[in-house]
Design an enzyme around this catalytic site. Structure first.
Site, PDB file in Angstrom:
ATOM      1  N   GLY A 239      10.980   8.353 -14.303  1.00 17.68           N
ATOM      2  CA  GLY A 239      11.844   7.232 -14.682  1.00 17.68           C
ATOM      3  C   GLY A 239      13.103   7.232 -13.841  1.00 17.68           C
ATOM      4  O   GLY A 239      13.099   7.713 -12.707  1.00 17.68           O
ATOM      5  N   SER A 240      14.182   6.722 -14.422  1.00 23.33           N
ATOM      6  CA  SER A 240      15.397   6.507 -13.629  1.00 23.33           C
ATOM      7  C   SER A 240      16.134   7.818 -13.350  1.00 23.33           C
ATOM      8  O   SER A 240      16.031   8.783 -14.115  1.00 23.33           O
ATOM      9  CB  SER A 240      16.335   5.549 -14.353  1.00 23.33           C
ATOM     10  OG  SER A 240      16.939   6.213 -15.439  1.00 23.33           O
TER      11      SER A 240
ATOM     12  N   GLU B  64      10.574  13.131 -11.812  1.00 23.24           N
ATOM     13  CA  GLU B  64      10.210  12.215 -10.726  1.00 23.24           C
ATOM     14  C   GLU B  64      11.032  10.955 -10.914  1.00 23.24           C
ATOM     15  O   GLU B  64      10.762  10.161 -11.811  1.00 23.24           O
ATOM     16  CB  GLU B  64       8.713  11.901 -10.756  1.00 23.24           C
ATOM     17  CG  GLU B  64       7.823  13.112 -10.511  1.00 23.24           C
ATOM     18  CD  GLU B  64       8.067  13.805  -9.195  1.00 23.24           C
ATOM     19  OE1 GLU B  64       8.756  13.251  -8.306  1.00 23.24           O
ATOM     20  OE2 GLU B  64       7.600  14.946  -9.043  1.00 23.24           O
TER      21      GLU B  64
ATOM     22  N   CYS C  32       7.961   3.192  -7.528  1.00 22.20           N
ATOM     23  CA  CYS C  32       9.069   4.024  -7.050  1.00 22.20           C
ATOM     24  C   CYS C  32       8.906   4.296  -5.567  1.00 22.20           C
ATOM     25  O   CYS C  32       9.860   4.701  -4.904  1.00 22.20           O
ATOM     26  CB  CYS C  32       9.216   5.299  -7.864  1.00 22.20           C
ATOM     27  SG  CYS C  32       7.751   6.257  -7.975  1.00 22.20           S
TER      28      CYS C  32
HETATM   29  C1  UN1 Z   1       5.142   5.333  -8.844  1.00 24.23           C
HETATM   30  O1  UN1 Z   1       5.539   4.254  -8.387  1.00 24.23           O
HETATM   31  O2  UN1 Z   1       5.718   5.838  -9.847  1.00 24.23           O
HETATM   32  O3  UN1 Z   1       2.083   6.177  -3.786  1.00 24.23           O
HETATM   33  C2  UN1 Z   1       3.968   6.074  -8.342  1.00 24.23           C
HETATM   34  C3  UN1 Z   1       1.988   5.231  -4.564  1.00 24.23           C
HETATM   35  C4  UN1 Z   1       1.156   5.402  -5.820  1.00 24.23           C
HETATM   36  C5  UN1 Z   1       1.945   6.067  -6.888  1.00 24.23           C
HETATM   37  C6  UN1 Z   1       3.293   5.445  -7.161  1.00 24.23           C
HETATM   38  N1  UN1 Z   1      -0.031   6.153  -5.495  1.00 24.23           N
HETATM   39  O4  UN1 Z   1       2.572   4.173  -4.386  1.00 24.23           O
END
Ligand code: UN1
Length: 525
Positions: A237-238, A259, A293
């Site tokens: 998350g954030s 993460e 992310c």
């Molecule tokens: C995420 O956005 O939290 O590499 C994970 C990627 C994906 C996972 C993203 N396999 O964009």
């Protein structure tokens, strides 16, 4: 329509100790593309219920932690089989609940299946070492041991893949779990949890509590660290929330998996294959409506190709197809996960204006009166954003700050060193990408970029299930998910000395070291 004729909405329960548990308060999940379509009502777990779930998981740990790892691995294999069988249905549900395209939803589920395949056999490895002792008749061995009950809080943008990165390795290493899934995708999470159960998990090994984050179920679960009910916390998350969780974990001497956010740079050098770079940039910026992310945050363009790239990129942006992904399978992106994401994104657009950045395209909600030419269907049915392109500079708020939305900044740089300096000036360090065919520039980027993940001639997204996933700086605390690296997040090392000599042998003191013989000098030859 009177209240009594409204279609009834199905109510779901928490899953605690293999039992369906209800609460006094509920929240609803909607179809992102059609807000009138309610998917279900989910209970909000109280502090007492969260505590009960942790105590249940603690009880189940006594048996699960002692179950042979190959047997735990077999269950992971059975979960993979169940997910494979239900892949299409689960992907359709995922797409309906949080709005990503079907192609991406299938990828989300496939990433969990890949994770099962990897960790099924890890149950038959989970290697420790035999280590030579400095004394005779003494055996040294190392074992991975589980940490106990793991509290987990996850985000709604990858409701299957990202929880699987935590749940599957935590299970195979013998931990039990209390999981608070995202309130943005509760039905997909519920379906995933039922498939995990189907694989053969004994009652109490996986417990699921629904609710909100701050001031609600998520926060209650975090606070269980202070009650010594958790041996580990894992969060996606954030960065702001990650820091709070890290502080609470720290005072309890726990090492959490964090993460967090990213503002990922995608660099295009003057020698790059521009067609390939534009395709990669388009996908990295607008895939999943920018709600990954790993989405690109800034596109750094080497000065000589700035104008050409900008023209080619804007041409493609103007033709992006957007709409309800279940109705129009070929759209690049669908709606925001929900209204909350749209609202934050619109605030970010205001920052861009306040920063004095130049808006090249988009910058507004899609409405019936104001929609891009590639928009399909009814814009009023869900929250949609225009693909948005800014010309920005290092240091601006929109350059620095992560936003989950279809928005990208073009930033001019001059040469590889400038590209690195500008890339490293953000406080995040999750993913990164460079487009170049110059080996030296690619190598300089790989060595100089502050990021946990780097692509050369590919987009910032697309991590595979057996590579280490995670970041540096504001993007995390150095823990990694996936592949063999995640095992360190869910185990501690136990060193065992087994002395079979039948007498007291003291390391360092009774060790039979051998003295060196007389000095030999090459010059004496
Ligand atoms: C995420 O956005 O939290 O590499 C994970 C990627 C994906 C996972 C993203 N396999 O964009």
């Amino acid at each position: 329509m009177t209240l009594s004729t409204l279609p009834t909405v199905k109510r779901f329960s928490h899953l605690i100790g293999g039992k369906a548990v209800s609460s006094a308060e509920y929240f609803r999940s909607h179809n992102s593309s059609k807000l009138s379509d309610v998917l279900g009502e989910f209970p909000i777990a109280t502090l007492e219920q969260v505590r009960e779930a942790c105590l249940t998981a603690r009880e189940a740990f006594k048996t699960w932690g002692k179950t042979p790892a190959p047997i735990r691995g077999e269950i992971i294999g059975q979960i993979g089989t169940a997910l494979t069988r239900e892949k299409e249905n689960l992907s359709q549900l995922l797409s309906r609940e949080m709005g990503k395209t079907l192609k991406e939803a299938r990828g989300d589920v496939q990433e969990a299946i890949d994770t099962c395949h990897f960790f099924q056999s890890e149950g038959r490895r989970l290697y420790g070492q035999t280590v030579p002792s400095e004394m005779a008749n003494k055996e040294l061995k190392t074992y991975r041991r589980p940490l106990g009950v793991v509290g987990m809080v996850t985000a709604g943008n990858f409701p299957v893949a990202v929880p699987s990165w935590k749940i599957i390795p935590a299970l195979v290493t013998g931990n039990t779990i209390v999981w608070k899934p995202s309130e943005d995708a509760p039905l997909t999470s519920y379906a995933f949890a039922k498939l995990l159960e189907e694989g053969g998990l004994p009652s109490g090994v996986l417990n699921v509590v629904f609710g909100m984050g701050g001031g609600s179920t998520g926060e209650h679960l975090v606070n269980m660290m202070d009650e010594s009910l958790l041996g580990k916390f894992a969060f996606t998350g954030s960065t702001a929330v990650g820091r709070q969780i890290g502080a609470i974990a720290g005072r309890n001497l726990l090492h959490p998996t964090l993460e967090l956010g990213g503002k990922n740079p995608l660099v295009v050098m003057r020698d790059a294959d521009l067609e390939n770079a534009v395709s990669g940039a388009l996908w990295a910026s607008f895939g999943t409506a920018g709600q990954r992310c790993t989405s690109a945050g800034n596109i750094l363009l080497d000065a000589p190709i700035y104008d050409q790239f900008k023209a080619m990129f804007l041409e493609r942006v103007k033709n992006i197809r957007i709409g309800n992904p279940l109705e129009f399978e070929d759209v690049l992106y669908g709606p925001f996960i929900n209204e909350r994401f749209l609202k934050t994104w619109l605030e970010h657009v205001e920052w861009g204006h306040a920063d004095g950045a130049t808006l090249l395209y988009g910058g507004a909600q899609v409405t019936a009166e104001h929609k891009p030419s590639g928009f399909q269907g009814d814009p009023a049915a869900g929250p949609y954003g225009w693909p948005t392109v800014w010309e920005a500079q290092k240091g601006m708020k929109i350059f620095q700050t992560e936003v989950f939305g279809p928005t990208i900044n073009l930033v001019k740089v001059d040469g590889i060193q400038d590209a690195l300096e500008v890339s490293n000036s953000v406080e995040y360090g999750l993913s990164s990408a460079i487009y170049t065919n110059n080996r030296e520039w690619a190598y300089a980027f790989q060595e100089g970029i502050q990021a946990g993940m780097t692509s050369i001639n590919n987009s910032t997204t697309g991590a595979e299930a057996h590579m280490p996933f995670g970041g540096v700086k504001g993007s995390g605390n150095g823990t990694r998910e996936s592949g063999i690296w995640v095992l360190d997040g869910y185990t501690y090392w136990h060193g065992v000395n087994d002395d079979v000599s039948g007498k007291l042998q003291l390391a360092q003191m009774d060790t039979q070291y051998l003295e060196p013989r007389g000095e030999f000098k090459v010059s004496d030859l």
